[in-house]
Motif scaffolding. Structure first.
Motif, PDB file in Angstrom:
ATOM      1  N   ASN A  22      85.072  10.953 103.573  1.00 44.48           N
ATOM      2  CA  ASN A  22      86.382  11.154 102.949  1.00 44.48           C
ATOM      3  C   ASN A  22      86.426  12.450 102.146  1.00 44.48           C
ATOM      4  O   ASN A  22      87.387  13.213 102.223  1.00 44.48           O
ATOM      5  CB  ASN A  22      86.720   9.980 102.028  1.00 44.48           C
ATOM      6  CG  ASN A  22      86.977   8.692 102.784  1.00 44.48           C
ATOM      7  OD1 ASN A  22      87.235   8.714 103.986  1.00 44.48           O
ATOM      8  ND2 ASN A  22      86.905   7.573 102.089  1.00 44.48           N
ATOM      9  N   LEU A  23      85.384  12.671 101.367  1.00 47.04           N
ATOM     10  CA  LEU A  23      85.346  13.863 100.517  1.00 47.04           C
ATOM     11  C   LEU A  23      85.342  15.154 101.324  1.00 47.04           C
ATOM     12  O   LEU A  23      85.763  16.203 100.828  1.00 47.04           O
ATOM     13  CB  LEU A  23      84.105  13.812  99.619  1.00 47.04           C
ATOM     14  CG  LEU A  23      84.119  12.751  98.509  1.00 47.04           C
ATOM     15  CD1 LEU A  23      82.751  12.648  97.854  1.00 47.04           C
ATOM     16  CD2 LEU A  23      85.190  13.081  97.476  1.00 47.04           C
ATOM     17  N   ASN A  24      84.871  15.065 102.584  1.00 48.16           N
ATOM     18  CA  ASN A  24      84.771  16.264 103.411  1.00 48.16           C
ATOM     19  C   ASN A  24      85.785  16.277 104.562  1.00 48.16           C
ATOM     20  O   ASN A  24      85.640  17.055 105.509  1.00 48.16           O
ATOM     21  CB  ASN A  24      83.354  16.384 103.960  1.00 48.16           C
ATOM     22  CG  ASN A  24      82.342  16.764 102.897  1.00 48.16           C
ATOM     23  OD1 ASN A  24      82.137  17.940 102.615  1.00 48.16           O
ATOM     24  ND2 ASN A  24      81.728  15.764 102.290  1.00 48.16           N
ATOM     25  N   ASN A  25      86.795  15.412 104.475  1.00 44.98           N
ATOM     26  CA  ASN A  25      87.877  15.393 105.459  1.00 44.98           C
ATOM     27  C   ASN A  25      87.388  15.204 106.895  1.00 44.98           C
ATOM     28  O   ASN A  25      87.940  15.796 107.829  1.00 44.98           O
ATOM     29  CB  ASN A  25      88.711  16.681 105.374  1.00 44.98           C
ATOM     30  CG  ASN A  25      89.367  16.853 104.017  1.00 44.98           C
ATOM     31  OD1 ASN A  25      90.013  15.934 103.504  1.00 44.98           O
ATOM     32  ND2 ASN A  25      89.196  18.025 103.415  1.00 44.98           N
ATOM     33  N   VAL A  26      86.366  14.392 107.066  1.00 50.30           N
ATOM     34  CA  VAL A  26      85.865  14.095 108.412  1.00 50.30           C
ATOM     35  C   VAL A  26      86.581  12.846 108.924  1.00 50.30           C
ATOM     36  O   VAL A  26      86.525  11.796 108.290  1.00 50.30           O
ATOM     37  CB  VAL A  26      84.341  13.879 108.403  1.00 50.30           C
ATOM     38  CG1 VAL A  26      83.846  13.488 109.791  1.00 50.30           C
ATOM     39  CG2 VAL A  26      83.628  15.135 107.921  1.00 50.30           C
ATOM     40  N   GLU A  27      87.254  12.960 110.054  1.00 50.95           N
ATOM     41  CA  GLU A  27      88.082  11.866 110.556  1.00 50.95           C
ATOM     42  C   GLU A  27      87.763  11.436 111.983  1.00 50.95           C
ATOM     43  O   GLU A  27      88.402  10.521 112.518  1.00 50.95           O
ATOM     44  CB  GLU A  27      89.568  12.263 110.487  1.00 50.95           C
ATOM     45  CG  GLU A  27      90.041  12.589 109.076  1.00 50.95           C
ATOM     46  CD  GLU A  27      91.509  12.982 109.036  1.00 50.95           C
ATOM     47  OE1 GLU A  27      92.162  12.876 110.086  1.00 50.95           O
ATOM     48  OE2 GLU A  27      91.980  13.395 107.971  1.00 50.95           O
ATOM     49  N   ASN A  28      86.803  12.075 112.620  1.00 55.89           N
ATOM     50  CA  ASN A  28      86.524  11.813 114.042  1.00 55.89           C
ATOM     51  C   ASN A  28      85.569  10.633 114.245  1.00 55.89           C
ATOM     52  O   ASN A  28      84.569  10.737 114.931  1.00 55.89           O
ATOM     53  CB  ASN A  28      85.955  13.069 114.701  1.00 55.89           C
ATOM     54  CG  ASN A  28      84.685  13.562 114.039  1.00 55.89           C
ATOM     55  OD1 ASN A  28      84.536  13.463 112.827  1.00 55.89           O
ATOM     56  ND2 ASN A  28      83.770  14.086 114.824  1.00 55.89           N
ATOM     57  N   TYR A  29      85.894   9.499 113.616  1.00 54.73           N
ATOM     58  CA  TYR A  29      85.007   8.338 113.749  1.00 54.73           C
ATOM     59  C   TYR A  29      85.827   7.058 113.773  1.00 54.73           C
ATOM     60  O   TYR A  29      87.007   7.018 113.424  1.00 54.73           O
ATOM     61  CB  TYR A  29      83.996   8.296 112.604  1.00 54.73           C
ATOM     62  CG  TYR A  29      84.589   8.032 111.240  1.00 54.73           C
ATOM     63  CD1 TYR A  29      84.669   6.735 110.748  1.00 54.73           C
ATOM     64  CD2 TYR A  29      85.056   9.079 110.443  1.00 54.73           C
ATOM     65  CE1 TYR A  29      85.202   6.482 109.503  1.00 54.73           C
ATOM     66  CE2 TYR A  29      85.598   8.840 109.196  1.00 54.73           C
ATOM     67  CZ  TYR A  29      85.672   7.546 108.727  1.00 54.73           C
ATOM     68  OH  TYR A  29      86.213   7.292 107.490  1.00 54.73           O
ATOM     69  N   ASP A  30      85.151   5.981 114.207  1.00 51.98           N
ATOM     70  CA  ASP A  30      85.730   4.643 114.194  1.00 51.98           C
ATOM     71  C   ASP A  30      84.833   3.737 113.358  1.00 51.98           C
ATOM     72  O   ASP A  30      83.630   3.959 113.261  1.00 51.98           O
ATOM     73  CB  ASP A  30      85.850   4.103 115.622  1.00 51.98           C
ATOM     74  CG  ASP A  30      86.772   4.950 116.479  1.00 51.98           C
ATOM     75  OD1 ASP A  30      87.972   4.959 116.207  1.00 51.98           O
ATOM     76  OD2 ASP A  30      86.276   5.618 117.398  1.00 51.98           O
ATOM     77  N   MET A  31      85.447   2.706 112.791  1.00 49.56           N
ATOM     78  CA  MET A  31      84.718   1.815 111.892  1.00 49.56           C
ATOM     79  C   MET A  31      85.062   0.373 112.208  1.00 49.56           C
ATOM     80  O   MET A  31      86.216   0.040 112.474  1.00 49.56           O
ATOM     81  CB  MET A  31      85.101   2.146 110.439  1.00 49.56           C
ATOM     82  CG  MET A  31      84.388   1.300 109.403  1.00 49.56           C
ATOM     83  SD  MET A  31      82.654   1.747 109.238  1.00 49.56           S
ATOM     84  CE  MET A  31      81.989   0.268 108.478  1.00 49.56           C
ATOM     85  N   HIS A  32      84.039  -0.496 112.213  1.00 45.82           N
ATOM     86  CA  HIS A  32      84.274  -1.932 112.396  1.00 45.82           C
ATOM     87  C   HIS A  32      83.406  -2.680 111.390  1.00 45.82           C
ATOM     88  O   HIS A  32      82.188  -2.507 111.360  1.00 45.82           O
ATOM     89  CB  HIS A  32      83.921  -2.374 113.819  1.00 45.82           C
ATOM     90  CG  HIS A  32      84.437  -3.723 114.169  1.00 45.82           C
ATOM     91  ND1 HIS A  32      85.124  -3.992 115.333  1.00 45.82           N
ATOM     92  CD2 HIS A  32      84.391  -4.909 113.497  1.00 45.82           C
ATOM     93  CE1 HIS A  32      85.470  -5.266 115.369  1.00 45.82           C
ATOM     94  NE2 HIS A  32      85.028  -5.844 114.274  1.00 45.82           N
ATOM     95  N   VAL A  33      84.068  -3.504 110.573  1.00 41.42           N
ATOM     96  CA  VAL A  33      83.384  -4.285 109.543  1.00 41.42           C
ATOM     97  C   VAL A  33      83.375  -5.753 109.945  1.00 41.42           C
ATOM     98  O   VAL A  33      84.380  -6.275 110.427  1.00 41.42           O
ATOM     99  CB  VAL A  33      84.089  -4.109 108.181  1.00 41.42           C
ATOM    100  CG1 VAL A  33      83.463  -5.024 107.133  1.00 41.42           C
ATOM    101  CG2 VAL A  33      84.025  -2.651 107.731  1.00 41.42           C
ATOM    102  N   PHE A  34      82.230  -6.416 109.740  1.00 39.32           N
ATOM    103  CA  PHE A  34      82.085  -7.827 110.099  1.00 39.32           C
ATOM    104  C   PHE A  34      81.954  -8.656 108.817  1.00 39.32           C
ATOM    105  O   PHE A  34      80.900  -8.631 108.164  1.00 39.32           O
ATOM    106  CB  PHE A  34      80.871  -8.021 110.997  1.00 39.32           C
ATOM    107  CG  PHE A  34      80.980  -7.293 112.310  1.00 39.32           C
ATOM    108  CD1 PHE A  34      81.604  -7.891 113.397  1.00 39.32           C
ATOM    109  CD2 PHE A  34      80.502  -6.008 112.445  1.00 39.32           C
ATOM    110  CE1 PHE A  34      81.732  -7.215 114.601  1.00 39.32           C
ATOM    111  CE2 PHE A  34      80.619  -5.317 113.643  1.00 39.32           C
ATOM    112  CZ  PHE A  34      81.241  -5.929 114.727  1.00 39.32           C
ATOM    113  N   PRO A  35      83.019  -9.368 108.434  1.00 43.88           N
ATOM    114  CA  PRO A  35      82.992 -10.126 107.175  1.00 43.88           C
ATOM    115  C   PRO A  35      81.857 -11.139 107.114  1.00 43.88           C
ATOM    116  O   PRO A  35      81.664 -11.933 108.033  1.00 43.88           O
ATOM    117  CB  PRO A  35      84.362 -10.820 107.167  1.00 43.88           C
ATOM    118  CG  PRO A  35      85.225  -9.992 108.054  1.00 43.88           C
ATOM    119  CD  PRO A  35      84.306  -9.483 109.121  1.00 43.88           C
TER     120      PRO A  35
END
Length: 817
Positions: free
Chosen positions: A773-786
């Protein structure tokens, strides 16, 4: 209009002469026709090799030969999982002198004592997996027979705690009276005394002595146990990283003493994990706090105590005073070497120095008998130190032990002929390694059995060596054929369950090392020593199933990754899995799916049998799967693995990138579709590779449950390889995932993590996301498993994580990002 393409009577093509005979014309037309046909054939042959042919996923369910492909559906159904059995060998009092190969088997929901020596022998231990006590029915979750086989300890109502530990209700069952007696609830552990009458159990972190004669708790061994003081059982870090079990107590051979750990977590800092979906009606998360020592923070304080059954009292060994360490030491192993003596291994928190302490329980004295520096590497934690009892007739004049010890940079067996000796007899030597340590000791033949990489670092064969004939190594398994073997021995080491685990379909057999019959070498399968009594498992059903499938070809190889800093070749073990109907003539076509773990002293490249996620990727994504064990991994000697000390993530990343460079140069590989996937340490390595490579060779990455900063991980594991942050601050900064700019140059990457991970905390991924976030990197996907822990299995999460990996990689390989 130009008509030179079609000759007729009025216009003469430039290629023809009117004065030539008609047959000449026909001949020339024929030649042109032939040339056109052959040209067309050649063109179609060349077309697949031309650049620009669009890559396609393997949508067909069958291959060109009509066989089925490996799919996720049949892998998840364990269709290709070999059936492998384990024997619960029984260590009866007479087993050393009269080994009948007794073991416990589960037959038709009954627990039965069987003998490999006499297959007709059968004695019932318990006639059902269920029992009724005071009108309530219980299910048997686990059982342990007393040494004399007269009684059973039974656990039921089991609740999982951490990876190895549980809580449950415990009962004792008497075979003769067929009666059940309730010991207690919320018990963590219960262990038989060698006398088959008493047992010690742990409840509320305190230890109690229970008698099956009176069916009462006869002694309270400890009374200081609470949420911070653990008696006889490990805390989180000792369970996970040191003992790798739920037990921290050891009966002496005659049952007169109990050695146990007293672990004080008072100084260990707490880590709180929120759980969000434990109950659908919960409005607030359930908060679970554990004592988790992160790198550089206080470790639990541990000491070894000895309880005397006769004196009904305990005394401490005072290991920190004995070792003269300023911070709490690690006690890594405890072994009884006689009825009144034991040895324990202790090390400093960074595993630089190994010390062996001899404890005299009769005189309540302790002495340091040897001290060994790691000399540039580290001391791995082992649990296979083997007691060798005194026997003057067989030239064993003192009680001693066999241990695993570095010899010329490779782990080998050594014999300390007396337990207070500091100089060992070297039993094995060479540029290969003994795996784990000694496995069994034949008391009559002075024979030590072990598994080693003597033939190849990616194979496992069984050998033996005699105590008084050091360095004379004898194979037990057939080293002329490729193989990965495991073995477990009966109490007297006469019989063994030999398990062949690959590369072909696994099987298991029972062998007798003291059969007087001559061996028929034409019928041997796997072992060249010992008579095969019978096969326990042949996996014939699996063999038939495999006839219907085209399993992607796996090829093992050694890669040369170039020169190291000393100008020597970097030779690493690797394997590749080629997709079905692989065509090496295709140009710039196939994607490459690298899978890596890469942790210190680990190994992924092993010639065992497996059909799993990697084979699914090759079959379903039409990709080449590559696995490389780079520097830092195990079983190639100290120099190869210890290079990563204090500098995790550098050489491991360099080697994966070098391997990707080799594959990117292959004509049939699409260099723009090379990816890397890893879980846990492999997730960390994936991120370090992307960070270092910055999109040059690896265009895509998938990191699951990654460490991103070693200061966030536990002390015992991390400091073994990195020392403390106070000692190695630059190393910790360098080894962290910190250069966000590099990730912006990757085509795309995926990060997944479980929020309930008690091992690699979700905090690691959150800190990494903050950096992006701090470096404006956006080329990724995220999946969280509760609420999923490190294995990511809660609420269908395991299916989801692998579906996501496969689908995400498929999108990457088909240019959907």
């Amino acid at each position: 209009m130009d008509r030179t393409d079609t000759p007729d009577a009025e216009e003469t093509p430039l290629l023809f002469d009117k004065r030539k005979p008609v047959q000449d014309k026909l001949t020339k037309y024929g030649i042109i026709a032939i040339l056109l046909i052959w040209g067309t054939v050649l063109l179609f042959r060349v077309i697949p090799s031309l650049p620009g042919r669009k890559f396609k996923l393997a949508h067909s369910k069958t291959t060109k030969n009509g066989l089925q492909k490996i799919s996720f559906e049949n892998v998840r159904k364990d269709l290709f999982k070999p059936k492998m059995q384990s024997l619960q060998w029984l260590n009866t009092p007479e087993a050393k002198e009269n080994d009948k190969g007794l073991y416990v088997a589960n037959i038709d929901d009954r627990y039965v004592i069987k003998s490999v020596f006499d297959r007709g022998y059968s004695e019932s231990l318990l006639n059902s997996k269920n029992f009724t006590f005071q009108g309530v029915e219980y299910k048997v979750d686990s059982m342990a027979a007393a040494p004399d086989l007269s009684q059973l300890i039974i656990r039921t109502n089991t609740k999982q705690n951490w990876r190895h530990s549980t809580f449950g209700s415990y009962f004792v069952y008497n075979k003769t009276s067929e009666e059940f007696h309730h010991i207690g609830d919320d018990i963590a552990l219960a262990k038989w005394s060698p006398n088959s009458v008493d047992m010690v159990y742990i409840q509320g972190n305190n230890m109690y002595l229970y008698s099956t004669e009176s069916h009462t708790t006869v002694e309270t061994i400890t009374s200081d146990g609470d949420a911070r003081v653990f008696n006889g059982k490990p805390d989180w870090v000792y369970e996970e990283e040191v003992l790798e079990s739920d037990c921290a107590l050891w009966w002496s051979p005659d049952g007169q003493y109990i050695a146990f750990f007293k672990i004080d977590e008072s100084q260990v800092k707490e880590f709180t994990i929120p759980y969000y979906v434990q109950d659908k009606d919960d409005l607030y998360p359930e908060m679970k706090t554990i004592k988790y020592p992160k790198s550089g923070t206080p470790n639990p304080d541990v000491d070894l105590w000895i309880y005397s059954i006769k004196e009904k009292d305990s005394f401490p060994v005072n290991v920190n005073h004995l070792s003269r360490e300023s911070s709490p030491v690690l006690i890594t192993e405890v072994v009884w070497v006689g009825e009144e003596n034991l040895i324990m291994k202790i090390s400093d928190r960074s595993s630089d120095i190994l010390k062996v302490v001899l404890v005299d329980t009769l005189n309540k004295e302790s002495q340091l008998v040897r001290k060994n520096p790691s000399e540039g590497g580290w001391w791995e934690i082992t649990h296979n130190t083997l007691y060798i009892p005194k026997n003057d007739t067989l030239d064993r004049f003192h009680n001693g032990y066999v241990d695993l010890f570095p010899v010329d940079g490779f782990n080998h067996l050594v014999y300390f002929s007396s337990f207070n000796s500091s100089k060992p007899i070297i039993l094995t030597r060479g540029e290969w390694e003994v795996v784990g340590g000694p496995l069994a000791f034949d008391h009559e033949l002075n024979r030590i059995y072990f598994i080693a990489t003597r033939k190849s670092s990616i194979e496992r064969h069984v050998y033996y060596v005699e105590l008084h004939k050091p360095e004379e190594i004898h194979p037990v398994t057939d080293t002329l054929s490729r193989g990965v073997y495991g073995i477990s021995f009966s109490a007297g080491a006469r019989f063994a369950l030999l398990s062949y685990r690959g590369p072909k379909v696994p099987y298991q057999k029972i062998i007798d090392f003291k059969s007087k019959e001559n061996l028929d070498f034409g019928e041997l399968d796997g072992n060249i020593l010992g008579k095969t009594l019978y096969y326990l498992e042949k996996n014939e059903k699996l063999r038939e199933i495999l006839k219907e499938y085209d399993v992607p070809k796996k090829e093992f190889k050694e890669l040369n990754l170039g020169k190291d800093d000393d100008g020597e070749d970097i030779l690493v073990n690797a394997f590749e899995i080629l997709p079905n109907d692989f065509n090496p003539k295709l140009k710039d076509y196939y994607p490459v799916f690298f899978y890596a773990y890469g942790g210190p002293n680990s190994q992924q490249v092993l010639q065992g049998f497996s059909i799993g996620f990697n084979e699914v990727v090759a079959s379903q994504l039409n990709a080449i799967v590559v696995v490389v064990d780079g520097r830092g991994t195990g079983f190639k000697g100290k120099r190869f693995r210890s290079l990563v000390r204090d500098n995790l993530g550098e050489y491991e990343a360099i080697d994966q990138i070098s391997a990707a460079k080799l594959y990117s140069a292959k004509k049939y590989v699409n260099a723009n579709k090379i990816s890397l996937f890893g879980w846990s340490y492999g997730g960390y390595l994936t991120l370090k590779v992307l960070e270092r490579d910055a999109g040059e060779y690896f265009k895509y990455g998938m990191a699951v449950a990654p460490v991103t900063d070693w200061s966030l991980y536990d002390t015992v594991y991390t400091e073994r390889y990195m020392h403390t942050p106070q000692e190695n601050i630059d190393g910790y900064v360098k080894s962290s995932v910190h250069n966000a700019t590099s990730f912006g140059k990757v085509n795309r990457f995926l990060v997944m993590h479980g929020t309930g991970d008690d091992n690699v905390h979700f905090q690691n991924t959150l800190k990494f996301l903050d950096l992006l976030n701090l470096n404006n990197v956006e080329n990724y996907d995220m999946h969280v498993f509760p609420d999923s822990d490190h294995a990511i299995k809660y609420h269908n999460a395991n299916n989801m994580v692998y579906d996501r990996l496969l689908n995400w990689a498929g999108k990457a390989f088909t240019d959907q990002f």
